[in-house]
Design an enzyme around this catalytic site. Structure first.
Site, short mmCIF file in Angstrom:
data_model
loop_
_atom_site.label_atom_id
_atom_site.label_comp_id
_atom_site.label_asym_id
_atom_site.label_seq_id
_atom_site.Cartn_x
_atom_site.Cartn_y
_atom_site.Cartn_z
N SER A 140 0.86 -1.19 0.00
CA SER A 140 0.00 0.00 0.00
C SER A 140 0.89 1.23 0.00
CB SER A 140 -0.87 0.00 1.26
OG SER A 140 -1.63 1.20 1.33
N TYR A 154 -1.62 -1.43 10.51
CA TYR A 154 -1.75 -1.66 9.06
C TYR A 154 -0.49 -1.21 8.32
CZ TYR A 154 -3.77 -1.35 4.34
OH TYR A 154 -4.04 -1.48 3.00
#
Ligand code: NAD
Length: 262
Positions: A140, A154
């Site tokens: 990401s 995350y």
């Protein structure tokens, strides 16, 4: 792009980004095996099968290595090698570092890092058997490039996948396996809709609109757009690309300030 005859495994393909990746792979002629723990996997597989696409679904939790070993035995009944592995399954639950429980931290580590590790580990012999395989890891822009409040767990896991991608690419090059990562910005999926709800339970759509407004392209990406990039990395068109990562974010990481500019 031509993926006719290629055999692909996509984790988390029941919905969201994974479903878009599966759709794109099928469109270019690949046969796809979806590994997902969601009940909706059956519905997704039936949708694609109704279009005469070559798709198989296996319900499994990628954080459970024993279940994954059984999964490989099922796959071996159909195929003797795998050409493409897309490690897409992942989770994101917003919580600050200060308040985050060890359980929630470990859930991110178990699925996003260890899950990706586990699936790659059990499928490695089948990938090597391809002689020309491609592994694509969903990292990401969060972690490697940017982060919002509540994304510590995350971001940690997604940045870890960059190291995993590079180190594995170096090791597996002699076995004909290329390993790359995709760094998406915001793609509209059930995960992002869940994050919008966590951020503003009474008006999640305002959060989505706020995200879109801050992106130079003024919109979120679609899972199919992400799928097209995954197919490029899976195909022979990217035959000299390994150990690197590609950002797909509508320009969301470009702005340096909110005020400077003419
Ligand atoms: P999503 O929640 O919409 O879908 C995730 C899928 O993974 C679901 O089908 C879910 O059942 C499956 N899954 C989750 N945990 C699993 C497990 N333990 N075992 C098997 N299957 C499991 O998420 P998404 O937005 O489609 O995200 C997919 C990937 O893309 C993730 O790795 C995420 O980090 C990455 N990503 C997403 C965005 C975005 O904006 N949507 C941005 C950057 C990166």
């Amino acid at each position: 792009m031509n993926l006719e005859g290629k055999i692909a495994v996509v984790t988390g393909g029941a919905m969201g980004n994974g479903k878009g990746i599966v759709e794109a792979l099928l469109n270019y002629g690949a046969s796809v095996i979806i590994l997902d723990k969601a009940e909706s996997l059956t519905k997704t597989v039936n949708e694609f099968a109704a279009l005469n696409k070559k798709v198989l679904g296996i319900r499994v939790d990628i954080s459970e290595i024993t279940a994954l070993e059984e999964t490989v035995n099922i796959i071996k009944k159909y195929y003797d090698h795998i050409d493409i592995l897309v490690n897409n399954a992942g989770i994101c639950k917003l919580e600050t570092f200060e308040k985050m429980s060890l359980e929630l931290r470990d859930l991110h580590f178990d699925i996003n890092i260890k899950g990706t590790w586990n699936v790659t580990k059990v499928l490695l012999p089948m990938l090597r058997a391809s002689k020309k395989a491609s592994i694509i890891n969903l990292s990401s822009v969060t972690g490697e490039m940017v982060a919002d409040s509540g994304e510590v767990a995350y971001a940690t896991t997604k940045a870890a996948l960059i190291g995993f991608t590079k180190a594995l690419a170096r090791e597996e090059v002699d076995h004909g396996i290329r390993v790359n990562a995709i760094l998406p910005g915001y793609i509209r999926t059930p995960m992002v809709e869940g994050m919008a709800k966590e951020s503003n339970p009474s008006d999640p759509e305002s959060v989505i609109n706020g995200i879109a407004g801050a992106i130079p392209m003024k919109r979120l990406g679609t899972p199919l757009e992400l799928g097209e990039l995954a197919c490029f990395l899976a195909s022979d068109l990217s035959s000299y690309i390994t150990g690197t990562s590609i950002v797909i974010d509508g320009g969301s990481t470009l702005p340096e300030t909110m005020t400077v500019g003419v």
